[in-house]
Design a protein around this motif. Structure first.
Motif, short mmCIF file in Angstrom:
data_model
loop_
_atom_site.label_atom_id
_atom_site.label_comp_id
_atom_site.label_asym_id
_atom_site.label_seq_id
_atom_site.Cartn_x
_atom_site.Cartn_y
_atom_site.Cartn_z
N ILE A 57 0.88 -1.22 0.17
CA ILE A 57 0.04 0.06 -0.04
C ILE A 57 0.86 1.25 0.04
O ILE A 57 0.47 2.31 -0.50
N THR A 58 2.01 1.18 0.47
CA THR A 58 2.93 2.24 0.65
C THR A 58 3.49 2.59 -0.78
O THR A 58 3.56 3.63 -1.08
N VAL A 59 3.73 1.52 -1.30
CA VAL A 59 4.28 1.35 -2.72
C VAL A 59 3.39 2.19 -3.68
O VAL A 59 3.48 2.99 -4.40
N LEU A 60 2.02 1.56 -3.57
CA LEU A 60 1.02 1.95 -4.02
C LEU A 60 0.78 3.56 -4.22
O LEU A 60 0.47 4.15 -5.30
N ILE A 61 0.68 3.93 -3.03
CA ILE A 61 0.31 5.23 -2.75
C ILE A 61 1.47 6.20 -3.27
O ILE A 61 1.18 7.35 -3.84
N LEU A 97 11.95 4.69 -6.64
CA LEU A 97 12.47 3.50 -7.20
C LEU A 97 13.62 3.01 -6.27
O LEU A 97 14.08 1.97 -6.40
N LEU A 98 14.28 3.87 -5.34
CA LEU A 98 15.17 3.53 -4.34
C LEU A 98 14.51 2.47 -3.26
O LEU A 98 15.16 1.61 -2.99
N MET A 99 13.32 2.99 -2.98
CA MET A 99 12.51 1.77 -2.21
C MET A 99 12.47 0.48 -3.00
O MET A 99 12.47 -0.41 -2.03
N LEU A 100 12.09 0.54 -4.35
CA LEU A 100 11.78 -0.64 -4.77
C LEU A 100 13.24 -1.47 -4.81
O LEU A 100 13.41 -2.66 -4.86
N GLY A 103 13.98 -3.15 -1.61
CA GLY A 103 13.15 -4.41 -1.61
C GLY A 103 13.68 -5.52 -2.50
O GLY A 103 13.87 -6.85 -2.07
N GLN A 104 14.11 -5.21 -3.83
CA GLN A 104 14.66 -6.11 -4.46
C GLN A 104 16.05 -6.88 -4.04
O GLN A 104 16.40 -7.83 -4.00
N ARG A 105 16.77 -5.92 -3.70
CA ARG A 105 18.20 -6.41 -3.02
C ARG A 105 17.90 -7.22 -1.65
O ARG A 105 18.50 -8.13 -1.55
N ALA A 117 17.33 -0.09 -11.54
CA ALA A 117 18.76 0.60 -11.94
C ALA A 117 18.31 1.08 -13.26
O ALA A 117 18.67 2.51 -13.46
N ILE A 118 17.94 0.46 -14.13
CA ILE A 118 17.77 1.06 -15.44
C ILE A 118 16.56 2.07 -15.44
O ILE A 118 16.65 3.19 -16.08
N TYR A 119 15.55 1.99 -14.89
CA TYR A 119 14.96 3.04 -14.41
C TYR A 119 15.13 4.19 -13.82
O TYR A 119 14.66 5.34 -13.89
N PHE A 120 16.05 4.09 -12.93
CA PHE A 120 16.58 5.04 -11.97
C PHE A 120 17.44 6.18 -12.80
O PHE A 120 17.36 7.26 -12.66
#
Length: 131
Positions: A57-61, A97-100, A103-105, A117-120
């Motif tokens: 929900i945090t990411v969605l908002i 993107l840093l939040m995402l 999460g991925q890391r 990173a490509i989007y960043f």
């Protein structure tokens, strides 16, 4: 029309972020349960395993806020050349993107982290252009 030509790169990058984050937010809203199930598996055995719905929900908002700010910023840039709202959207997109990426890391999804990173890169470039 002058602002459209003068700020063509910024406008294209804003549109890129609008498409990216609004589509992603819509996907989360339309398939909430599917996203929660997939992410619970993705974050199994991590410190996020019991936080998935709250984090989602945090990411969605944040995606909605970044997308809306980029959209409003795009209109302001076209209409009067104002960059403040576009800058807020771009900075929020970087934070998202840093939040995402975090999460991925944490999930040890290094291919997913590489994609973030490509989007960043173009997002940081947009922040640079809007300064």
């Amino acid at each position: 029309m002058d602002h459209l030509i003068t700020n063509a790169t910024e406008l294209l990058l804003l549109l890129f972020l609008i498409i990216t984050f609004v589509q992603s937010a819509l996907d989360k809203m339309l398939d909430w349960k599917g996203n929660v199930v997939w992410l619970k598996g993705h974050f199994k055995n991590t410190l996020f395993q019991n936080q998935v719905p709250l984090l989602l929900i945090t990411v969605l908002i944040t995606e909605l806020a970044a997308g809306v700010l980029c959209l409003l910023g795009m209109f302001m840039l076209i209409a009067e050349g104002g960059k403040t709202i576009a800058m807020a959207g771009a900075v929020l997109a970087c934070i998202l993107l840093l939040m995402l990426l975090l999460g991925q890391r944490i999930a040890k999804d290094y291919d997913g982290a590489r994609t973030i990173a490509i989007y960043f890169i173009p997002t940081v470039f947009l922040v640079f252009l809007l300064q």
